[in-house]
Design an enzyme around this catalytic site. Structure first.
Site, PDB file in Angstrom:
ATOM      1  N   ASP A 103      18.868 -67.984  44.963  1.00 15.88           N
ATOM      2  CA  ASP A 103      19.319 -69.018  45.900  1.00 15.88           C
ATOM      3  C   ASP A 103      19.743 -68.290  47.176  1.00 15.88           C
ATOM      4  O   ASP A 103      20.911 -67.934  47.356  1.00 15.88           O
ATOM      5  CB  ASP A 103      20.474 -69.819  45.290  1.00 15.88           C
ATOM      6  CG  ASP A 103      20.699 -71.128  46.038  1.00 15.88           C
ATOM      7  OD1 ASP A 103      20.118 -71.292  47.133  1.00 15.88           O
ATOM      8  OD2 ASP A 103      21.444 -71.982  45.522  1.00 15.88           O
ATOM      9  N   ALA A 104      18.758 -68.060  48.047  1.00 16.71           N
ATOM     10  CA  ALA A 104      18.981 -67.247  49.251  1.00 16.71           C
ATOM     11  C   ALA A 104      18.918 -68.081  50.527  1.00 16.71           C
ATOM     12  O   ALA A 104      19.449 -67.677  51.550  1.00 16.71           O
ATOM     13  CB  ALA A 104      17.943 -66.133  49.313  1.00 16.71           C
ATOM     14  N   LYS A 105      18.262 -69.235  50.438  1.00 15.11           N
ATOM     15  CA  LYS A 105      18.137 -70.169  51.581  1.00 15.11           C
ATOM     16  C   LYS A 105      17.703 -69.450  52.846  1.00 15.11           C
ATOM     17  O   LYS A 105      18.310 -69.616  53.899  1.00 15.11           O
ATOM     18  CB  LYS A 105      19.448 -70.929  51.795  1.00 15.11           C
ATOM     19  CG  LYS A 105      19.884 -71.730  50.580  1.00 15.11           C
ATOM     20  CD  LYS A 105      21.025 -72.655  50.892  1.00 15.11           C
ATOM     21  CE  LYS A 105      21.497 -73.426  49.682  1.00 15.11           C
ATOM     22  NZ  LYS A 105      22.135 -72.618  48.626  1.00 15.11           N
ATOM     23  N   ARG A 106      16.616 -68.675  52.737  1.00 14.54           N
ATOM     24  CA  ARG A 106      16.140 -67.938  53.900  1.00 14.54           C
ATOM     25  C   ARG A 106      15.126 -68.758  54.678  1.00 14.54           C
ATOM     26  O   ARG A 106      14.605 -69.764  54.201  1.00 14.54           O
ATOM     27  CB  ARG A 106      15.521 -66.585  53.479  1.00 14.54           C
ATOM     28  CG  ARG A 106      16.483 -65.679  52.742  1.00 14.54           C
ATOM     29  CD  ARG A 106      17.732 -65.385  53.560  1.00 14.54           C
ATOM     30  NE  ARG A 106      18.891 -65.210  52.702  1.00 14.54           N
ATOM     31  CZ  ARG A 106      19.445 -64.049  52.393  1.00 14.54           C
ATOM     32  NH1 ARG A 106      18.975 -62.925  52.891  1.00 14.54           N
ATOM     33  NH2 ARG A 106      20.496 -63.995  51.616  1.00 14.54           N
ATOM     34  N   THR A 132      14.916 -70.068  47.200  1.00  9.95           N
ATOM     35  CA  THR A 132      15.172 -71.257  48.023  1.00  9.95           C
ATOM     36  C   THR A 132      14.937 -70.896  49.491  1.00  9.95           C
ATOM     37  O   THR A 132      15.298 -69.806  49.947  1.00  9.95           O
ATOM     38  CB  THR A 132      16.607 -71.791  47.829  1.00  9.95           C
ATOM     39  OG1 THR A 132      17.541 -70.750  48.112  1.00  9.95           O
ATOM     40  CG2 THR A 132      16.825 -72.301  46.414  1.00  9.95           C
TER      41      THR A 132
END
Ligand SMILES: O=c1ccn([C@@H]2O[C@H](COP(=O)(O)O)[C@@H](O)[C@H]2O)c(=O)[nH]1
Length: 306
Positions: A103-106, A132
Site C-alpha cells: 500500500d504505497a499509493k504512488r 496501490t
C-alpha cells in the site's frame, strides 16, 4: 502469461477467504514483550521490533488471508532501517507463500512512475505482487504501473473512491456533464480492465473502493465489472461486514477486504493491561480476530443482498 486477478482469485478459493490483513506497525501499540530491549533513539532497534511484530502477525494470519498489505508509511518513517524491516517482512511473508500488496499509493510524472513501478512491481527487495497507485496525475502517471504489472505478471489497485471521510471533497466533484469525478475514473479504468481479463473475467487492474461507501460501491460495481476491488475501511474505520455484499459479484468474487488495526492490535481489547500480553497470547488473539473477520466476510459475500 499469468493474469494476476486469476492468482488472487485462486488464492482466495484455496483459503476460502477474501480477507487481507494490513501490516501497519505502530510502536505505540506494541506490548512490553516486544519493546523490552528497544532503544528508542535507534531506528535500527525500533525496526527490529517492528519486524518481530510482523512475524507474529504473519504466523497468526497466514492460513486465513488471501494477502498481506504492508502500509509503506509505517516503514519509511524509520528511514533505511524501516525499509530493511519491510524487506525482511516481505521475504518472511513470501516464505509463507502469501501474496503481498504494497500500500504505497504512488503516482507521478511518467518517468518517475516508471521508476516507482520498477521498485514495487519489479524483482527488487521491496517489490510485492500488487501495489496501490494514485491515478489523479492522469494516464501518464498510472500507465507505467499497468505496463509493468502486465510485463511482470503482477497487479495494481488504482485509488478510486477511498474510505476516508473527506474523500468526497475531490473524488465526488461534479463534472460539467453532471457525472462525478470518481465515476468518470471508473469508466476510464473499465476501458483498460475489459481488455485485460483473465479466465475468471477479472483484470489485473483493480480499484480501491472504501468499505465506508457501500452505496457508491454498488454503482461502481456495475460500471466496473472487470476490476477486483481492494476494500479498506472495514473494522477500525467503521465499515461493517453486513454492508459489503454489494462489493462482490454473484459468485462471491470481485473484492478483497482489508483490515489493519482491527486485527493486528486485537490484543488491546482483550485485557485492561494489554502491555503485558505475551507473544503467544498476541498470536492467539490476532489469529482469532482474523478467523472472525474471514467468517464475517464469507457470510456476506455469497449473500444475495445486492
Ligand atoms: O481508501 C483507503 C486506502 C487505503 N487505506 C489504508 O488501509 C489501511 C486501513 O487501516 P485500518 O486500521 O484497517 O483502518 C491503512 O493502511 C490505510 O492507509 C485506507 O484506509 N483507505
Amino acid at each position: 502469461m499469468v493474469n494476476f486477478a486469476d492468482v488472487l482469485i485462486d488464492e482466495s478459493k484455496k483459503k476460502n477467504s477474501v480477507l487481507v490483513v494490513g501490516l501497519d506497525p505502530d510502536v505505540k501499540f506494541l506490548p512490553d514483550c516486544l519493546l523490552k530491549n528497544v532503544d528508542y533513539s535507534s531506528n535500527e532497534s525500533i525496526s527490529d521490533a517492528i519486524y518481530e511484530f510482523n512475524k507474529i502477525i504473519i504466523n497468526a494470519v497466514a492460513d486465513h488471508v488471501v494477502a498481506v498489505k504492508p502500509q509503506l508509511a509505517y516503514y519509511e518513517v524509520y528511514g533505511s532501517y524501516g525499509i530493511k524491516a519491510l524487506e525482511k517482512t516481505i521475504s518472511y511473508a513470501r516464505s509463507k507463500e502469501l501474496i503481498i500488496i504494497n500500500d504505497a499509493k504512488r503516482g507521478d510524472i511518467g518517468s518517475t512512475s516508471a521508476a516507482y513501478a520498477r521498485a514495487f512491481l519489479g524483482d527488487g527487495a521491496i517489490s510485492g505482487d500488487m501495489v496501490t497507485v494514485n491515478p489523479f496525475l492522469g494516464s501518464d502517471g498510472y500507465m507505467p504501473f499497468i505496463e509493468a504489472a502486465q510485463e511482470n505478471n503482477k497487479g495494481v489497485f488504482l485509488l478510486l473512491k477511498t474510505s476516508n471521510p473527506s474523500s468526497y471533497e475531490i473524488q465526488d466533484l461534479k463534472l460539467e456533464n453532471g457525472e462525478l469525478l470518481y465515476f468518470k475514473l471508473a469508466e476510464e479504468i473499465e476501458k483498460l480492465a475489459c481488455k485485460t481479463i483473465g479466465v475468471n473475467n477479472y483484470s489485473f487492474i483493480g480499484a480501491v473502493v472504501g468499505a465506508t461507501y457501500p452505496e457508491e460501491a454498488k454503482r461502481i460495481r456495475e460500471t466496473l465489472p472487470h476490476s477486483i476491488f481492494l476494500v479498506p475501511g472495514f473494522g477500525a474505520q467503521g465499515g461493517k461486514a453486513e454492508d459489503l455484499s454489494v462489493f462482490f459479484d454473484v459468485s462471491g468474487n470481485g473484492a478483497v477486504v482489508s483490515s489493519s488495526r482491527g486485527i493486528i492490535y486485537s490484543y488491546m481489547n482483550e485485557t485492561d493491561d494489554w502491555n503485558k500480553t505475551t507473544e503467544n497470547e498476541m498470536q492467539g488473539y490476532i489469529n482469532e480476530a482474523a478467523i472472525k473477520a474471514k467468517e464475517q466476510l464469507n457470510e456476506v459475500r455469497f449473500s444475495s443482498n445486492r
